[in-house]
Scaffold this active site. Structure first.
Site, PDB file in Angstrom:
ATOM      1  N   ASP A 177      -2.430  43.589 -36.970  1.00 53.34           N
ATOM      2  CA  ASP A 177      -1.329  43.449 -35.840  1.00 53.34           C
ATOM      3  C   ASP A 177      -0.316  42.627 -36.128  1.00 53.34           C
ATOM      4  OD1 ASP A 177      -0.355  43.278 -32.991  1.00 53.34           O
ATOM      5  OD2 ASP A 177      -1.986  44.698 -32.790  1.00 53.34           O
ATOM      6  N   HIS A 180       1.211  39.862 -29.310  1.00 50.38           N
ATOM      7  CA  HIS A 180       0.528  41.309 -29.123  1.00 50.38           C
ATOM      8  C   HIS A 180      -0.778  41.258 -29.981  1.00 50.38           C
ATOM      9  CE1 HIS A 180      -0.009  45.563 -30.190  1.00 50.38           C
ATOM     10  NE2 HIS A 180       0.701  45.794 -29.035  1.00 50.38           N
ATOM     11  N   VAL A 225     -14.203  35.466 -25.958  1.00 50.24           N
ATOM     12  CA  VAL A 225     -15.514  35.091 -25.591  1.00 50.24           C
ATOM     13  C   VAL A 225     -15.956  35.288 -24.032  1.00 50.24           C
ATOM     14  CG1 VAL A 225     -16.855  32.929 -25.773  1.00 50.24           C
ATOM     15  CG2 VAL A 225     -14.951  33.435 -27.392  1.00 50.24           C
ATOM     16  N   ASN A 270     -18.344  32.104 -20.911  1.00 49.12           N
ATOM     17  CA  ASN A 270     -18.071  30.693 -21.121  1.00 49.12           C
ATOM     18  C   ASN A 270     -17.516  29.959 -20.070  1.00 49.12           C
ATOM     19  OD1 ASN A 270     -15.727  32.151 -21.562  1.00 49.12           O
ATOM     20  ND2 ASN A 270     -15.185  31.082 -23.533  1.00 49.12           N
ATOM     21  N   ASP A 329      -3.579  35.242 -23.844  1.00 49.12           N
ATOM     22  CA  ASP A 329      -2.124  35.509 -24.270  1.00 49.12           C
ATOM     23  C   ASP A 329      -1.953  34.073 -25.300  1.00 49.12           C
ATOM     24  OD1 ASP A 329       0.585  36.216 -24.492  1.00 49.12           O
ATOM     25  OD2 ASP A 329       0.910  34.537 -23.011  1.00 49.12           O
ATOM     26  N   GLY A 344      -0.180  28.186 -24.238  1.00 45.51           N
ATOM     27  CA  GLY A 344       0.803  27.448 -23.761  1.00 45.51           C
ATOM     28  C   GLY A 344       2.077  28.212 -23.100  1.00 45.51           C
ATOM     29  N   ASN A 401       3.257  35.438 -21.173  1.00 44.73           N
ATOM     30  CA  ASN A 401       3.114  34.496 -20.118  1.00 44.73           C
ATOM     31  C   ASN A 401       3.892  33.225 -20.322  1.00 44.73           C
ATOM     32  OD1 ASN A 401       2.518  32.928 -17.914  1.00 44.73           O
ATOM     33  ND2 ASN A 401       0.373  33.327 -17.891  1.00 44.73           N
ATOM     34  N   SER A 411      -1.534  50.541 -27.432  1.00 40.50           N
ATOM     35  CA  SER A 411      -2.030  49.447 -28.165  1.00 40.50           C
ATOM     36  C   SER A 411      -3.068  48.626 -27.274  1.00 40.50           C
ATOM     37  CB  SER A 411      -0.706  48.234 -27.944  1.00 40.50           C
ATOM     38  OG  SER A 411       0.200  48.327 -29.142  1.00 40.50           O
ATOM     39  N   ASP A 454      11.856  74.151 -30.620  1.00 43.29           N
ATOM     40  CA  ASP A 454      11.335  75.463 -29.859  1.00 43.29           C
ATOM     41  C   ASP A 454       9.843  75.827 -30.083  1.00 43.29           C
ATOM     42  OD1 ASP A 454      13.960  75.760 -29.081  1.00 43.29           O
ATOM     43  OD2 ASP A 454      14.533  77.522 -30.345  1.00 43.29           O
ATOM     44  N   ASN A 509      20.803  77.591 -30.522  1.00 39.08           N
ATOM     45  CA  ASN A 509      19.371  78.583 -30.638  1.00 39.08           C
ATOM     46  C   ASN A 509      19.512  79.066 -32.083  1.00 39.08           C
ATOM     47  OD1 ASN A 509      17.020  79.581 -30.165  1.00 39.08           O
ATOM     48  ND2 ASN A 509      18.123  81.392 -29.400  1.00 39.08           N
TER      49      ASN A 509
END
Lengths: 608, 163
Positions: free
Chosen positions: A76, A110, A121, A124, A306, A309, A315, A345, A501, A588
């Site tokens: 990624d 991303h 995780v 936790n 994300d 920070g 965010n 994604s 078409d 066409n």
């Protein structure tokens, strides 16, 4: 009221929910992760979805299956491997393909969000939970360095990926020109195919690996280079009371040659309301659908990790939040989570997580078995969806219709199929149960994968203009009578001056119809956008998963139908740099098109 | 995928146009708009050689070299005005009927074998070498044995995006 206070007040409801859950010692944001269990929660957007529109993951987690023992490679924009809710699941093998270090820095967010959907995780007391919250993850920033050698290193041809069981590819690129599947001359394609086959079958000492691929976000428009490819009525449809592109997908996922590759498991996206995500590309190559959501403002997107920070990732405090999570709210003051991740994604890592869960449940099965178990246990999305009937002007100037996309139909082997959703969505808990069965009901591994040679039919059939009769060619596939299909590929040669078409159908001996290429897609629009128009496609590759489980032996029919007449076919080439719109209204075709050659081959196994 | 309001286009369209989810090019993408400076033919297919506006303005070494004949690692190519710009990597992909002979041929032409996949090898040309001449030299040297079946130059398009 300061913007900070506004953001805090917006967050009161989810904060209350999260504190209750935190008291139970769980991941505080997981109750908003509708893709794990959808109770109609809003996931920090304005409104929630439909109960049960999810992957049914919780029961499997409760039974202790959490993806342990399975390794997933995220290919990624990179992965923030030090993220507090991911670091414990990071394993060796990551690589920065730009600077050669072992830190696949993610400047975008991303890839990190993708990794979180798979294996944030779990349990936790931090943020969110992955679908396979104990699976191991490594990552590559391939989208920052897209050379062939980088491709190979990140897709299984490196020390750090030789034991990977799943490769997640939440990326793609639309195409508007015909491209021949010609392995003699396209050596890059030949290397990639050869490598994918080897890795799929042999990785991790023979357990194999699954390549999971997003179908694309091009139902309404798609990007090609610095241009957006739009239907002619993209900007006016709403005011004119029309449906954009007559309801047909602009991007058919079969148009991208890597997505018509058998080794990729192509995944479309559905949303929290149990419908196709508004953007999801579709096609007969879609194997299954998985959770992708919408935009996280009006209705839910995915809740995942994300970049840490408030100055990086989705965010941040740099722009006003459009949901109840973002912007440094009390619930996530350091902006380490997002609720706007979406797209196919997101559907791809949802599928990757599901595969990791099934492989984790039974260490003896292969990645291919896991795919098969998920197909066998899949469930329908959007059960009443009737497909799309395309209106067009026939050759006599009359209004006519053509069923371009079917609703849900059972194929000859009893599998439900819809071009939007493939074989359906994963039911992770049901699939894990099947993988774990013991005794007489124990899951029996698939026989060895076989691939037939290409079988060719040379022909010359006229394709009548604007007429649903079409041109039909038949081939009698003389393969073993117990050959069971896992995938079918077709290569076609067609001469036609306006390929948009065309509808290209494949009909099996059992009578199942699969529309390999839908009309009105942008797949070949480039033919009329250059100085010397292209009038033919040669060895155009298309994949169908529609025949999964059917027998291959018997008469196969390829039918090519022209469903575009005078006045049909208007598009826009939208320059993303300047905003300039260039209408494309190819005349066409004055001469009927012709189907001149086609070939078919089967992937599958012998036996039940 | 991110929902972004279409700003660039809004001025060009009527008031009835709805805000859409079309993106705008980023500043870094806009900086890479290109100018055609020549043409080149590879395996019978014609490409335009292009240089990014910023490289041209800054008169970089790359932009100076792109005006010269031939093809080098780092050169930018475009087939037509709407197709993606591709960067020449300096790698040659060669299919052969005899891998050991190809490896000897590569060594004789100072090409490094990066890896092999079946009957195809990825060879890396030395930095600064003119690649069309290298291709011609390989074909000429192989004329008698005929082990080289196809030579492709790797072109990196960077067209894949998160989706």
């Amino acid at each position: 009221m300061s913007s900070k206070l506004l953001k805090t007040s917006l967050a009161i409801l989810p904060l209350t929910i999260s504190l209750n859950i935190a008291a139970k010692g769980n991941d505080p944001l997981t109750q908003q992760q509708w893709h794990l269990k959808n109770k109609g929660q809003a996931a920090f957007s304005a409104a929630g979805g439909v109960k049960g529109s999810d992957l049914n993951v919780r029961t499997a987690h409760k039974k202790g299956i959490k993806g342990q023992g399975v390794k997933v490679t995220v290919i990624d924009t990179g992965v923030e491997i030090a993220h507090k809710d991911l670091a414990a699941n990071i394993t060796s093998g990551s690589r920065n393909l730009v600077d050669g270090t072992n830190d696949p820095v993610d400047d975008n967010g991303h890839g990190t969000a993708v990794a979180g959907i798979i294996a944030a995780v779990g349990y936790n007391n931090e943020g969110v939970r992955g679908i396979a919250p104990s699976a191991k993850i490594n990552g590559f920033n391939f989208l920052s360095e897209q050379s062939l050698t980088s491709y190979l290193a990140s897709h299984g041809e490196s020390e750090g990926t030789k034991d990977s069981n799943v490769f997640n590819q939440s990326y793609g690129g639309g195409d508007i020109f015909p491209r021949a599947y010609d392995l003699e001359n396209d050596l890059e394609l030949a290397i990639i195919e050869s490598s994918m086959k080897r890795v799929s079958m042999n990785n991790d000492s023979g357990r194999g690996a699954a390549f999971v691929k997003s179908a694309g976000n091009g139902y309404n428009w798609f990007r090609y280079g610095d241009f957006a490819i739009l239907p002619g009525n993209y900007f006016s449809a709403s005011d004119d009371g029309e449906i954009r592109n007559d309801g047909m997908p602009m991007e058919n996922s079969n148009a991208e040659i890597s997505d018509s590759n058998f080794w990729n498991i192509v995944v479309s996206a559905f949303n929290a309301s149990d419908k196709l995500s508004s953007y999801s590309s579709v096609g007969s190559n879609v194997f299954m659908t998985a959770t992708g959501g919408e935009f996280g403002e009006d209705t839910p997107a995915m809740v995942t990790i994300d970049l840490m920070g408030c100055d990086a990732g989705f965010n941040t405090t740099n722009e006003e939040a459009t949901n109840n999570l973002h912007g440094g709210t009390d619930i996530d003051p350091t902006c380490d989570y997002t609720s706007v991740m979406n797209g196919t994604s997101s559907a791809a890592p949802s599928m990757s997580g599901a595969i990791a869960m099934v492989m984790s449940a039974n260490k003896k099965i292969t990645a291919r078995d896991a795919k098969h178990i998920l197909a066998k246990t899949a469930s329908k999305v959007d059960k009443k969806n009737a497909g799309v009937e395309l209106p067009f002007t026939d050759a006599d100037g009359n209004e006519a219709t053509y069923q371009a996309i079917d609703g849900w139909k059972k194929n000859g082997a009893g599998y439900n199929y819809h071009m939007f959703y493939g074989l359906g969505k994963p039911d992770v808990s049901k699939a894990v149960s099947m993988a774990k069965r013991k005794g007489k009901k124990q899951y029996k591994k698939l026989p060895k994968l076989k691939t037939t040679p290409w079988m060719n039919r040379n022909t010359h059939l006229e394709i009548p203009d604007a007429n649903t009769t079409g041109a039909t060619s038949m081939y009698n596939a003389n393969v073993h009578n117990k050959f069971v299909i896992e995938g079918v590929q077709v290569k076609v040669d067609i001469d036609h001056a306006r390929m948009s078409d065309l509808s290209i159908e494949l009909i099996s001996p059992a009578g199942t119809r699969s529309v390999l290429m839908t009309p009105k897609s942008g797949a070949f629009l480039g033919q009329n956008a250059i100085a010397v128009p292209i009038t033919s496609m040669r060895d155009q590759l298309m994949l169908s998963t529609n025949f999964y489980g059917e027998k291959a032996r018997g008469n196969w029919r390829l039918k090519v139908v022209d469903v575009g007449g005078e006045g049909d076919g208007e598009w826009l080439l939208f320059d993303l740099a300047t905003g300039e719109q260039t209408p494309m209204s190819p005349d066409n075709n004055s001469e009927p098109g012709a189907l001149t050659n086609w070939s078919i081959r089967f992937f599958g196994h012998q036996g039940k | 995928m991110k929902k972004i309001t279409l700003l660039a286009a809004s001025a060009l369209m009527s008031a009835t146009v709805m805000a859409s989810d079309l993106p705008q090019l980023s500043n870094s993408e806009l900086a890479t708009t290109n100018v055609t400076v020549g043409s080149v033919e590879i395996n019978g297919v014609k490409f335009n050689k292009v240089v990014s506006n910023s490289a041209l303005v800054n008169n970089t070494m790359m932009s100076q070299r792109s005006f010269q004949p031939g093809l080098y690692q780092g050169d930018l190519l475009q087939r037509n005005k709407i197709s993606a710009v591709e960067r020449v990597s300096g790698n040659l992909l060669i299919s052969t009927s005899n891998m050991s002979k190809l490896q000897a041929l590569a060594k004789a032409h100072n090409l490094e074998v990066h890896s092999t996949y079946g009957n195809i090898a990825i060879l890396k040309a030395p930095l600064g070498s003119e690649l069309l001449s290298t291709m011609s030299a390989l074909r000429a040297a192989d004329a008698q044995t005929g082990t080289v079946k196809r030579i492709n130059l790797e072109r990196i398009s960077n067209t894949l995006r998160p989706e």
